[in-house]
Write a protein that holds these residues in place. Structure first.
Motif, short mmCIF file in Angstrom:
data_model
loop_
_atom_site.label_atom_id
_atom_site.label_comp_id
_atom_site.label_asym_id
_atom_site.label_seq_id
_atom_site.Cartn_x
_atom_site.Cartn_y
_atom_site.Cartn_z
N THR A 116 0.85 -1.19 0.00
CA THR A 116 0.00 0.00 0.00
C THR A 116 0.89 1.25 0.00
OG1 THR A 116 -1.68 -1.18 1.27
CG2 THR A 116 -1.83 1.21 1.25
N PRO A 117 0.76 2.12 -1.02
CA PRO A 117 1.58 3.34 -1.05
C PRO A 117 1.41 4.12 0.26
CG PRO A 117 0.31 3.11 -3.08
CD PRO A 117 -0.17 2.04 -2.15
N PRO A 118 2.50 4.71 0.78
CA PRO A 118 2.45 5.35 2.09
C PRO A 118 1.43 6.48 2.19
CG PRO A 118 4.55 5.75 0.99
CD PRO A 118 3.83 4.74 0.18
N GLU A 119 1.04 7.07 1.07
CA GLU A 119 0.08 8.19 1.15
C GLU A 119 -1.35 7.72 1.37
OE1 GLU A 119 1.99 7.46 -1.36
OE2 GLU A 119 0.89 7.41 -3.28
N ILE A 120 -1.60 6.39 1.26
CA ILE A 120 -2.95 5.89 1.52
C ILE A 120 -3.03 5.39 2.96
CG2 ILE A 120 -4.73 4.23 0.83
CD1 ILE A 120 -3.47 4.07 -1.92
N PRO A 121 -3.96 5.94 3.76
CA PRO A 121 -4.09 5.50 5.16
C PRO A 121 -4.42 4.01 5.23
CG PRO A 121 -5.38 7.49 4.77
CD PRO A 121 -4.91 7.02 3.44
N LEU A 122 -3.81 3.34 6.19
CA LEU A 122 -3.96 1.90 6.35
C LEU A 122 -4.29 1.57 7.79
CD1 LEU A 122 -3.39 -1.15 5.59
CD2 LEU A 122 -0.99 -0.66 6.15
N THR A 123 -5.25 0.68 8.02
CA THR A 123 -5.51 0.18 9.37
C THR A 123 -6.03 -1.25 9.27
OG1 THR A 123 -6.41 0.77 11.54
CG2 THR A 123 -7.89 1.04 9.67
N SER A 124 -6.47 -1.81 10.40
CA SER A 124 -6.96 -3.19 10.39
C SER A 124 -8.40 -3.23 10.88
CB SER A 124 -6.10 -4.08 11.29
OG SER A 124 -6.33 -3.77 12.64
#
Lengths: 408, 408
Positions: free
Chosen positions: B257-265
Motif C-alpha cells: 500500500t503506497p504510504p500516502e494511503i491510510p492503512l488500518t486493520s
C-alpha cells in the motif's frame, strides 16, 4: 462461523425406527445428540444437524423418522420423510443382518431411482453374524456397504472413508458462482441496493457468496449501491469484466453501465449455480404462451413471512397479469413443500434457492421436465418483463444462443 | 435473514421466578415461547431470544432465571444471571403491586449502579389494585413504570412505547465502523485473506459489517485478497481513502500500500466501534512496562474452540514472551466469563468482540479502568508487535496524537 447450508453435503439417514440411526450419527459426530434434537425428533420434522465431518468437510445430516410404521406416525410425517429424498446428496440406510428385508430394499430403490449414491450400514455386527450370500450379492452389483458396531467402534473409520468416496463429484468440484466469468486478477462490480427491509449490518447470502467466490478465484470485487455505481465505474482505468446487480435495480444499473461491459443479476447467476440456466431461459420464454385462466406456480425456498411488496406474491403476479392481459390462477408455495404432480401448471417460477443445496433445485427442475412444464426463476422473469433479457444473458453464450434462435 | 447480535438492543428481563417474565415476553412477541426455549430455561443458561420488536427493530431478549431462591438454583445459575447485567442495554423488572419489595429494590439498585435504563412492569394489574403511594414515589424520582395485564392485554402498547423511549441513544445513533473515515462517493479497500480455516462460501462478520457500513454511508468497497491487492490498487485512477486489512496480513499489505494511503486493520476499527480506541491505544503502550512473571489476561468473546495457530492462545502469548524476554503468567478466558476483580493483572488483551453489543465491551473497559489495569485488543497488540503501530493509527488523529506524545 458456519458454512451456509447450500455448501453442505446433505446426508439423509434412513432406516426403521429401531435400526440405530441416532447411534450411528452420534458415533460419527462423536458427541451426544442434544436434548433439543430429541425433542424435535418427536415432531413431524426430520432433524437437521450441521457438522464438520472429517474428512468430508461441512455436511448436513438429516435424521429421518422411520417410515415403516405408518399408522403410528401419520401421513404428514411420512410425507416429510419422503421429501427428504429430494434434498439428499448421499443416503445412509441403517439396518442389520437380521432385519434386512423388503423395507430396506424399498429404500434402496427410492435412492437408485433418483440417482442418489448410498451406503448400507449393517450395524450391530457384534451381535449378528455376516450374511455371506447377501454381501456377495452386493459385491457383485457394486452396492456400497459397511459393517459397524457402535458398541465396539468397529467399522466407523471404514464408514467415513466410504462417505468420502461416495460423495458426488459436484460437491467436491462445485462450479463457481461467477469467478469463471471474471478471471484471475480481474474485477466484478456487485450492485447491492440497501432498502428499508434489509436487516442492519448484513448483506444477503447470494451477495456474500459472490464476494467470497471472487476471492476464491483470485478476482476482486467492487461492492456499491446503485446510486454510486456511475461514480465507481468512473474510477476504473480498465473496465471491470462483469457487473452484477440485484434484480430490483436492473433498469437503473443497465442505464448506468456502458454497453460494452457485460451485465447480469445475482438471480441469473444462481439459476446457473443452483440449477440449470438453459432450462430456465427456456422457461422464461414460455411466458409468451400464457393466456388468461392458466395456472402458474410460484415457489420460494425460504419459508419466511413475506414483507411489503413481496416479489413472489405481489410483484411477479401483478406483472404477469398485465403481460397476459387477463387473470391467471397463481399458486404460491414456500419451503420444502412442492406438489407431487406439477402437470396442471403452465409455468413454474422459482426463487434463486440460495439457501439450498443444488440437488433439491435440480430435483424440482427434473419434476417439471418430466411433467412437460416449463420452469424459470425470479431474476429471469424480471429481466424478461423489463425487456433486458438479451443483455442479461450476454455473459452466458449458450443461453443467449438459445434465446436468439427461438425469439426470431 | 437476521441482524447480527451486535446490532441488537439487549433487553434483560429480571424478576422473581413466578413474576410472569415469560408471559410478558410472549405478549410482546405475540407468539408462544418454543419448547426449545423452555428446555434451555431449565439449564443454568439465561434464554436468549432474538426478535424484530416494533417499533424498536432488532432486539435480543435475555430471559433470566429468578435469583431470589438461591438454594434451588445453585451458585452457577446465580452467577450466570448476574453476568447478564454486563450485557444488558435496557432492563425490564417484572413484578406486581402485591409482591413488589426488597428483591425488586435490589434489582433497581443493580441497574442504577451500572447506568442501565430500566422499566418496572407491574403485571397482573387486573388482579392487584394500583399502589398509589408507590407510583407517586416513582413519578417524583422519574422511575419508568407501566401497568400491564397479559390476560386482558392492557398496557402492552404503553410498554412498547416506553421501551422505545428508554433505548439508549447509542443504539439509535450508533457510530459507523469506517464510513465516516471514507466519505460519500469514495472507496475503501478491504483486504480479506482466505486461509484454510475460513469456512466455504462465507466472509467473517467484521468484513460483512464493514462492507455494509460503507454502503450505508454512500461509499463503495473494493474487496480483495492480499495477493491481488497491488493489482487492484493499480486499476484505479484515484486512490482509495482507506485500506483495511485483516491483522494477519498486516506486513504484506503495508508493503503493497503506497504510504500516502491510510492503512488500518479490521480489529483496530472494532476497537473504536465496539469499545474505546484511545483507552486501548494506551493499553497497547503498556506492553513496554511488562516484565517476566507478570500476569496477563487474554479474553475472547467467542466461545468456539480454537483452531490451529490460535491468535489468543498461541500467537500473542509467544510474541509477548519474546518481547518481554521472560515467562509471563497468561490466563485465557472465553465467552461471557470475566473475573470480578482484574486488579491482579498487569494487562488485559481482548479480541475485537465483533459478536457482542458495545455495552458488554464498554463494561469490561470500565472494570479494567476501575482496577487501574490497562486494556487493549488483538489488532492493536499485533500492530504494536510488528512495529507498524504509528501507520495503523494514522486514520485516527486523537489516538495517534496520544501515541506520539507518550512515545517520545
Amino acid at each position: 462461523m458456519r458454512a451456509p447450508k447450500t455448501f453442505r453435503l446433505h446426508i439423509g439417514i434412513f432406516g426403521r425406527r429401531n435400526a440405530g440411526k441416532s447411534s450411528i450419527l452420534n458415533a460419527l459426530t462423536q458427541q451426544e445428540v442434544s436434548i433439543v434434537s430429541e425433542v424435535a425428533g418427536t415432531t413431524t420434522d426430520p432433524v437437521e444437524k450441521p457438522m464438520e465431518l472429517l474428512p468430508l468437510g461441512p455436511v448436513l445430516f438429516i435424521d429421518t423418522a422411520g417410515i415403516d410404521d405408518v399408522g403410528d406416525l401419520g401421513e404428514k410425517r411420512v410425507a416429510k420423510t419422503l421429501a427428504v429424498f429430494d434434498r439428499t446428496d448421499l443416503g445412509l440406510i441403517v439396518t442389520n443382518f437380521q432385519d434386512f428385508g423388503e423395507y430396506e430394499q424399498k429404500l434402496m430403490d427410492e435412492l437408485k431411482d433418483r440417482d442418489i449414491p448410498f451406503i448400507i450400514v449393517f450395524n450391530k455386527c457384534d451381535l449378528h453374524a455376516e450374511n455371506l450370500s447377501l454381501t456377495a450379492d452386493f459385491d457383485s452389483v457394486k452396492v456400497n456397504y459397511v459393517q459397524t458396531s457402535v458398541a465396539t467402534g468397529a467399522g466407523m473409520s471404514d464408514l467415513r472413508q466410504k462417505l468420502l468416496r461416495s460423495a458426488p463429484d459436484d460437491y467436491i468440484n462445485r462450479p463457481s458462482i461467477l469467478g469463471d466469468l471474471v478471471g484471475p486478477g480481474e474485477a466484478a462490480v456487485l450492485v447491492v441496493p440497501i432498502d428499508k427491509e434489509a436487516p442492519k449490518g448484513r448483506l444477503i447470502l447470494p451477495q456474500v457468496q459472490s464476494i467470497r467466490d471472487l476471492l476464491d478465484n483470485d478476482c476482486f470485487s467492487v461492492v456499491v449501491k446503485e446510486r454510486e455505481l456511475r461514480e465507481a465505474l468512473s474510477r476504473f482505468n480498465k473496465p471491470p469484466k462483469l457487473v452484477v446487480t440485484d434484480s430490483q435495480a436492473f433498469l437503473k444499473v443497465a442505464a448506468d453501465t456502458p454497453p460494452e461491459i457485460p451485465l447480469t443479476s445475482f438471480s441469473i447467476l444462481f439459476a446457473r449455480f443452483q440449477g440449470d440456466l438453459t432450462e430456465m431461459v427456456r422457461g422464461a420464454m414460455a411466458i409468451d404462451q400464457l393466456k388468461a385462466g392458466d395456472k402458474v406456480l410460484i415457489a420460494e425456498a425460504c419459508s419466511h413471512h413475506p414483507i411489503g411488496e413481496d416479489i413472489g406474491t405481489v410483484k411477479i403476479p401483478r406483472w404477469l397479469t398485465q403481460y397476459v392481459g387477463g387473470k391467471l390462477q397463481i399458486d404460491n408455495m414456500r419451503g420444502h413443500d412442492f406438489p407431487k404432480n406439477v402437470s396442471e401448471y403452465k409455468l413454474i417460477i422459482h426463487c434463486g434457492a440460495c439457501m439450498w443445496n443444488r440437488r433439491e433445485m435440480l430435483s424440482r427442475i427434473m419434476k417439471a421436465r418430466q411433467a412437460g412444464v416449463p420452469i424459470t426463476n425470479y431474476g429471469l422473469t424480471i429481466a424478461y418483463s423489463l425487456g433486458i433479457f438479451e443483455r442479461a444473458l450476454q455473459p452466458f453464450p449458450a443461453a443467449l444462443e438459445l434465446y436468439k434462435s427461438k425469439s426470431c
